[in-house]
Design a protein around this motif. Structure first.
Motif, PDB file in Angstrom:
ATOM      1  N   ASN A 387       0.835  -1.213   0.000  1.00  0.00           N
ATOM      2  CA  ASN A 387       0.000   0.000   0.000  1.00  0.00           C
ATOM      3  C   ASN A 387       0.866   1.257   0.000  1.00  0.00           C
ATOM      4  OD1 ASN A 387      -2.826  -1.197   0.452  1.00  0.00           O
ATOM      5  ND2 ASN A 387      -1.619  -2.142   2.107  1.00  0.00           N
ATOM      6  N   PRO A 388       1.639   1.480  -1.051  1.00  0.00           N
ATOM      7  CA  PRO A 388       2.455   2.707  -1.102  1.00  0.00           C
ATOM      8  C   PRO A 388       1.567   3.938  -1.237  1.00  0.00           C
ATOM      9  CG  PRO A 388       2.555   1.550  -3.189  1.00  0.00           C
ATOM     10  CD  PRO A 388       1.779   0.654  -2.254  1.00  0.00           C
ATOM     11  N   SER A 389       2.126   5.093  -0.892  1.00  0.00           N
ATOM     12  CA  SER A 389       1.351   6.336  -0.996  1.00  0.00           C
ATOM     13  C   SER A 389       2.262   7.481  -1.379  1.00  0.00           C
ATOM     14  CB  SER A 389       0.658   6.652   0.329  1.00  0.00           C
ATOM     15  OG  SER A 389       1.611   6.809   1.367  1.00  0.00           O
ATOM     16  N   VAL A 390       1.723   8.438  -2.150  1.00  0.00           N
ATOM     17  CA  VAL A 390       2.467   9.639  -2.521  1.00  0.00           C
ATOM     18  C   VAL A 390       2.520  10.569  -1.319  1.00  0.00           C
ATOM     19  CG1 VAL A 390       2.546  11.655  -4.019  1.00  0.00           C
ATOM     20  CG2 VAL A 390       1.785   9.463  -4.940  1.00  0.00           C
ATOM     21  N   VAL A 391       3.745  10.955  -0.920  1.00  0.00           N
ATOM     22  CA  VAL A 391       3.894  11.829   0.246  1.00  0.00           C
ATOM     23  C   VAL A 391       4.475  13.189  -0.106  1.00  0.00           C
ATOM     24  CG1 VAL A 391       4.063   9.923   1.892  1.00  0.00           C
ATOM     25  CG2 VAL A 391       6.148  10.804   0.799  1.00  0.00           C
ATOM     26  N   ALA A 392       5.027  13.336  -1.310  1.00  0.00           N
ATOM     27  CA  ALA A 392       5.598  14.641  -1.689  1.00  0.00           C
ATOM     28  C   ALA A 392       5.699  14.741  -3.199  1.00  0.00           C
ATOM     29  CB  ALA A 392       6.969  14.836  -1.048  1.00  0.00           C
ATOM     30  N   ARG A 393       5.755  15.994  -3.658  1.00  0.00           N
ATOM     31  CA  ARG A 393       5.859  16.294  -5.083  1.00  0.00           C
ATOM     32  C   ARG A 393       6.828  17.457  -5.272  1.00  0.00           C
ATOM     33  NH1 ARG A 393       1.141  15.668  -2.969  1.00  0.00           N
ATOM     34  NH2 ARG A 393      -0.344  14.125  -3.796  1.00  0.00           N
ATOM     35  N   PHE A 394       7.491  17.471  -6.440  1.00  0.00           N
ATOM     36  CA  PHE A 394       8.342  18.623  -6.779  1.00  0.00           C
ATOM     37  C   PHE A 394       8.439  18.738  -8.288  1.00  0.00           C
ATOM     38  CE2 PHE A 394      12.232  20.721  -8.022  1.00  0.00           C
ATOM     39  CZ  PHE A 394      12.235  21.848  -7.211  1.00  0.00           C
ATOM     40  N   TRP A 395       8.342  19.973  -8.767  1.00  0.00           N
ATOM     41  CA  TRP A 395       8.600  20.300 -10.170  1.00  0.00           C
ATOM     42  C   TRP A 395       9.380  21.600 -10.195  1.00  0.00           C
ATOM     43  CZ3 TRP A 395       5.665  23.806 -13.754  1.00  0.00           C
ATOM     44  CH2 TRP A 395       6.143  23.714 -15.073  1.00  0.00           C
ATOM     45  N   ALA A 396      10.367  21.704 -11.079  1.00  0.00           N
ATOM     46  CA  ALA A 396      11.283  22.851 -11.095  1.00  0.00           C
ATOM     47  C   ALA A 396      10.673  24.101 -11.713  1.00  0.00           C
ATOM     48  CB  ALA A 396      12.569  22.492 -11.837  1.00  0.00           C
ATOM     49  N   GLY A 397       9.449  23.997 -12.252  1.00  0.00           N
ATOM     50  CA  GLY A 397       8.802  25.181 -12.828  1.00  0.00           C
ATOM     51  C   GLY A 397       8.984  25.314 -14.318  1.00  0.00           C
ATOM     52  N   PHE A 412      19.342  14.617  -6.380  1.00  0.00           N
ATOM     53  CA  PHE A 412      19.885  15.303  -7.547  1.00  0.00           C
ATOM     54  C   PHE A 412      18.950  15.048  -8.723  1.00  0.00           C
ATOM     55  CE2 PHE A 412      23.228  14.523  -4.583  1.00  0.00           C
ATOM     56  CZ  PHE A 412      23.980  15.673  -4.617  1.00  0.00           C
ATOM     57  N   LEU A 413      18.275  16.102  -9.152  1.00  0.00           N
ATOM     58  CA  LEU A 413      17.293  15.995 -10.222  1.00  0.00           C
ATOM     59  C   LEU A 413      17.915  16.453 -11.534  1.00  0.00           C
ATOM     60  CD1 LEU A 413      14.092  17.452  -8.512  1.00  0.00           C
ATOM     61  CD2 LEU A 413      15.132  15.190  -8.254  1.00  0.00           C
ATOM     62  N   SER A 414      17.968  15.545 -12.501  1.00  0.00           N
ATOM     63  CA  SER A 414      18.395  15.915 -13.859  1.00  0.00           C
ATOM     64  C   SER A 414      17.146  16.382 -14.588  1.00  0.00           C
ATOM     65  CB  SER A 414      19.046  14.717 -14.548  1.00  0.00           C
ATOM     66  OG  SER A 414      20.197  14.320 -13.835  1.00  0.00           O
ATOM     67  N   HIS A 415      16.972  17.696 -14.606  1.00  0.00           N
ATOM     68  CA  HIS A 415      15.680  18.294 -14.963  1.00  0.00           C
ATOM     69  C   HIS A 415      15.689  18.881 -16.365  1.00  0.00           C
ATOM     70  CE1 HIS A 415      11.688  19.674 -13.950  1.00  0.00           C
ATOM     71  NE2 HIS A 415      11.844  19.332 -12.667  1.00  0.00           N
ATOM     72  N   TRP A 416      16.355  18.161 -17.274  1.00  0.00           N
ATOM     73  CA  TRP A 416      16.436  18.518 -18.695  1.00  0.00           C
ATOM     74  C   TRP A 416      16.829  19.979 -18.876  1.00  0.00           C
ATOM     75  CZ3 TRP A 416      17.407  14.672 -21.556  1.00  0.00           C
ATOM     76  CH2 TRP A 416      17.294  14.725 -22.956  1.00  0.00           C
ATOM     77  N   ASN A 417      16.020  20.804 -19.505  1.00  0.00           N
ATOM     78  CA  ASN A 417      16.454  22.178 -19.797  1.00  0.00           C
ATOM     79  C   ASN A 417      16.427  23.101 -18.587  1.00  0.00           C
ATOM     80  OD1 ASN A 417      16.971  21.519 -22.456  1.00  0.00           O
ATOM     81  ND2 ASN A 417      14.936  22.104 -23.160  1.00  0.00           N
ATOM     82  N   ALA A 418      15.886  22.629 -17.461  1.00  0.00           N
ATOM     83  CA  ALA A 418      15.984  23.400 -16.218  1.00  0.00           C
ATOM     84  C   ALA A 418      17.317  23.154 -15.526  1.00  0.00           C
ATOM     85  CB  ALA A 418      14.841  23.037 -15.275  1.00  0.00           C
ATOM     86  N   GLY A 419      18.080  22.169 -15.990  1.00  0.00           N
ATOM     87  CA  GLY A 419      19.415  21.913 -15.467  1.00  0.00           C
ATOM     88  C   GLY A 419      19.422  20.937 -14.302  1.00  0.00           C
ATOM     89  N   LEU A 420      20.433  21.077 -13.458  1.00  0.00           N
ATOM     90  CA  LEU A 420      20.602  20.235 -12.277  1.00  0.00           C
ATOM     91  C   LEU A 420      19.966  20.935 -11.080  1.00  0.00           C
ATOM     92  CD1 LEU A 420      21.986  17.722 -10.930  1.00  0.00           C
ATOM     93  CD2 LEU A 420      23.934  19.240 -10.476  1.00  0.00           C
ATOM     94  N   VAL A 421      19.014  20.256 -10.447  1.00  0.00           N
ATOM     95  CA  VAL A 421      18.313  20.811  -9.286  1.00  0.00           C
ATOM     96  C   VAL A 421      18.609  19.913  -8.091  1.00  0.00           C
ATOM     97  CG1 VAL A 421      16.097  21.493  -8.307  1.00  0.00           C
ATOM     98  CG2 VAL A 421      16.499  21.737 -10.770  1.00  0.00           C
ATOM     99  N   ILE A 422      19.000  20.519  -6.960  1.00  0.00           N
ATOM    100  CA  ILE A 422      19.375  19.771  -5.775  1.00  0.00           C
ATOM    101  C   ILE A 422      18.370  20.044  -4.666  1.00  0.00           C
ATOM    102  CG2 ILE A 422      21.206  19.369  -4.070  1.00  0.00           C
ATOM    103  CD1 ILE A 422      23.122  20.567  -6.271  1.00  0.00           C
ATOM    104  N   LEU A 423      17.813  18.963  -4.108  1.00  0.00           N
ATOM    105  CA  LEU A 423      16.819  19.067  -3.041  1.00  0.00           C
ATOM    106  C   LEU A 423      17.386  18.502  -1.742  1.00  0.00           C
ATOM    107  CD1 LEU A 423      13.592  17.728  -4.847  1.00  0.00           C
ATOM    108  CD2 LEU A 423      14.477  20.071  -4.811  1.00  0.00           C
ATOM    109  N   ASP A 424      17.010  19.121  -0.642  1.00  0.00           N
ATOM    110  CA  ASP A 424      17.273  18.558   0.678  1.00  0.00           C
ATOM    111  C   ASP A 424      16.113  17.616   1.003  1.00  0.00           C
ATOM    112  OD1 ASP A 424      17.686  17.932   3.319  1.00  0.00           O
ATOM    113  OD2 ASP A 424      17.852  19.996   4.031  1.00  0.00           O
ATOM    114  N   VAL A 425      16.442  16.301   1.116  1.00  0.00           N
ATOM    115  CA  VAL A 425      15.410  15.320   1.475  1.00  0.00           C
ATOM    116  C   VAL A 425      15.838  14.578   2.746  1.00  0.00           C
ATOM    117  CG1 VAL A 425      14.467  15.020  -0.842  1.00  0.00           C
ATOM    118  CG2 VAL A 425      16.434  13.645  -0.122  1.00  0.00           C
TER     119      VAL A 425
END
Length: 587
Positions: A387-397, A412-425
């Motif tokens: 029974n997994p569940s979605v607990v968070a979402r992120f999009w670079a805009g 470390f999100l490889s976010h195509w043309n938005a580049g490299l995005v780093i999140l604290d998780v």
């Protein structure tokens, strides 16, 4: 009287009569203005001279000589400073004429030190020419410098070794000056690279000169750069053929290899879809060439099983769905109680209907890359796999997310043309958590098409792939020793193709890069990294194991490397066309 005329003379007279009578003449060239040089580099001088010429076939006049505004390198106009010209007008320039023009700068005393530019336009009735003018302004500190000395290193560096070159600048009293701007260069210019702070790396071997200029004074240091001597070669030790379907990503745990499948492959009249996870037993030891066989396969509702990951405890795996017939896509969670015959625990599709391209598992959380602009990242709590569940979402805009890699509480999100995005998780730098991811920083200036990333905390570097099939692509090295200010410091290129996925053997400092039709590459990434790594003798080996055209040529037996993984002393490679290879590493 009889007059005899020589035949050659007769021909000349006759031709002259014909030309005269027919009125034939050479066409007249149009007028043309040009300066004797396109750019006038004044340097520290405040006066200079250049010629203006009429290289056309008609007279020009009058010719106005118009000075431009003085601007800094940022493009801002500098008030209180001007460029004077003598003369300001030439009444007439006949064809072939030239006139000497004298330029004189009058500068405001409050100008900052640095480089500036302006221009001069020569304008006639129908033609014009443009001269670029550049000059330098020194600060009071720079004008005080009377001697500079580069302090030589105590050893001869190898190509690719980054060294710091301290410099001493002194005034006429011998006092050491602090904070003097220094301009560095390398000769020959292609032999190496030096930063504005005096960090040097050699590209070629042999003697080369590093030059430091402070104010009007310079010093030259000759360095003898040695060969890196790290050449090696891959050896094929294991193979696992899969020619019915295209092979996608792979993951190894213990004595088991899991590989996904991709797209639709036509074999004769049969079409096989990328709906299968293959499981391989790699327990047989030895270094002689051996084949491995599939021990089990799982078919799911998909046209692409792009990714497979195994949790570090080896108890659970996740495979991704794209192109499902039921249009739900999502992920399938597997129980690895018997790793050679996994069983399905559950399929989860909520908020994942557009397709899942990549996945990363970290403890009780799964980080999912959801296809499509605007979707981005979903984080699932999988503590209860049924029974997994979605607990968070992120999009670079902007753009879409392509890949995710999690380490040390950072995503470390490889976010195509938005580049490299780093999140604290869970790292703590921005008080983030898996259920409340917080953006720490991003680096957008990576050329776009940011495809994948690998973080090496010990070095502070992130190795980022740019999957650009037109350029072709590049591997970027990002310095992340300051998490808040990522910056690119180095690149690596292989001509002809673009990179795909990477794996770092951190014990030896060897980065393995899948490079599609160019096979797998082994790159030495030890020590500090700077500049163009492909010019530094850092590539240990490149291996197109099945040969081919260098363009993947899907459906053939040509080399088409998708992903490497260093495991059990071998570099395992997923090849789209042929399946799997286990390679003995080059070092």
């Amino acid at each position: 009287m009889i007059i005899r005329v020589q035949p050659s003379l007769l021909a000349t007279v006759t031709l002259g009569i014909l030309v005269s009578s027919c009125g034939v003449s050479e066409p007249e060239l149009p007028p043309h203005l040009e300066f004797s040089q396109p750019v006038l580099e004044l340097g520290l001088e405040r006066t200079g001279q250049v010629e203006i010429r009429n290289t056309g076939g008609q007279s020009i006049g009058p010719v106005e000589l118009i000075p431009g505004e003085i601007r800094d390198l940022g493009g801002s106009m500098v008030p209180g400073s001007r460029l004077s010209l003598d003369p300001v007008e030439v009444p007439t320039l006949n064809p072939g004429d030239e006139r000497l023009l004298t330029l004189e700068l009058s500068l405001d005393g409050s100008m900052n030190s640095g480089e500036y530019d302006t221009w001069v336009r020569a304008r006639g009735p129908e033609v014009s020419a443009l001269l670029a003018v550049r000059f330098t302004v020194l600060s009071e500190l720079e004008t005080a410098v009377t001697s500079v000395k580069i302090l030589a290193p105590s050893f001869d560096p190898r190509a690719g070794d980054v060294i710091n070159l301290p410099l001493e600048a002194r005034d006429k009293a011998g006092t050491l000056l602090q904070g003097v701007p220094v301009y560095w260069s390398v000769q020959p210019s292609q032999a190496g690279y030096v930063t504005k702070n005096g960090r040097f790396v050699g590209y070629k071997t042999g003697p080369m000169s590093v030059i430091a200029q402070a104010g009007t004074v310079a010093d030259t240091l000759v360095l003898d750069v040695l060969h890196r001597n790290i050449d090696g070669s891959f050896i094929v030790a294991r193979t696992g053929r899969e020619v019915r379907r295209y092979t996608s990503d792979l993951w190894l745990h213990g004595d088991v290899l899991y590989s996904g499948t991709w797209g639709t492959r036509q074999t004769g009249t049969q079409s096989s879809f990328g709906n299968t996870l293959n499981i391989w037993d790699i327990s047989t030891s030895g270094t002689t060439l051996q084949n491995i066989e599939k021990s089990f396969s799982i078919e799911i509702d998909a046209r692409v099983v792009n990714d497979v990951k195994v949790r570090t405890d080896g108890e659970l795996a996740i495979i991704t769905h794209e192109g499902s017939n039921d249009a739900l896509n999502g992920i399938t969670i597997l129980d690895l109680d018997n790793p050679l015959e996994p069983t399905v625990v559950s399929r989860f599709t909520t908020e994942l209907e557009s397709g899942v391209h990549n996945v990363w598992i970290e403890g009780d959380y799964a980080y999912l890359v959801v296809d499509g602009v605007g979707n981005g990242l979903r984080i699932l709590n999988i503590s209860d796999p049924e029974n997994p569940s979605v607990v968070a979402r992120f999009w670079a805009g902007e753009s879409f997310l392509h890949d995710v890699y999690v380490r040390d509480g950072l995503a470390f999100l490889s976010h195509w043309n938005a580049g490299l995005v780093i999140l604290d998780v869970g790292n703590g730098i921005a008080d983030g958590s898996p259920e409340n991811p917080v953006e720490v920083s991003r680096l957008s200036e990576l050329g776009g098409q940011t495809h994948n990333a690998w973080y090496w905390p010990e070095s502070g570097y992130v190795f980022v792939g740019e999957e650009d099939f037109d350029s072709p692509g590049i591997m970027h090295v990002v310095d992340l020793r300051n998490l808040l200010e990522p910056r690119e410091v180095a690149t690596f290129r292989v001509p002809g193709q673009t990179p795909h996925n990477f794996w770092l053997d951190e014990g030896s400092g060897t980065l393995y890069l899948a490079w599609y039709g160019n096979g797998v590459r082994a790159l030495d990434v030890t020590g500090d990294l700077l500049g163009e790594l492909d010019h530094q003798g850092r590539e240990i080996a490149g291996f197109a194991y099945n040969g081919g055209s260098g363009t993947c040529n899907r459906g053939s037996g040509d080399t088409c490397s998708w992903a490497p993984q260093f495991h059990g002393g071998l570099v395992w490679v997923a090849d789209m066309n042929e399946g799997l290879l286990g390679l003995e590493p080059p070092r």
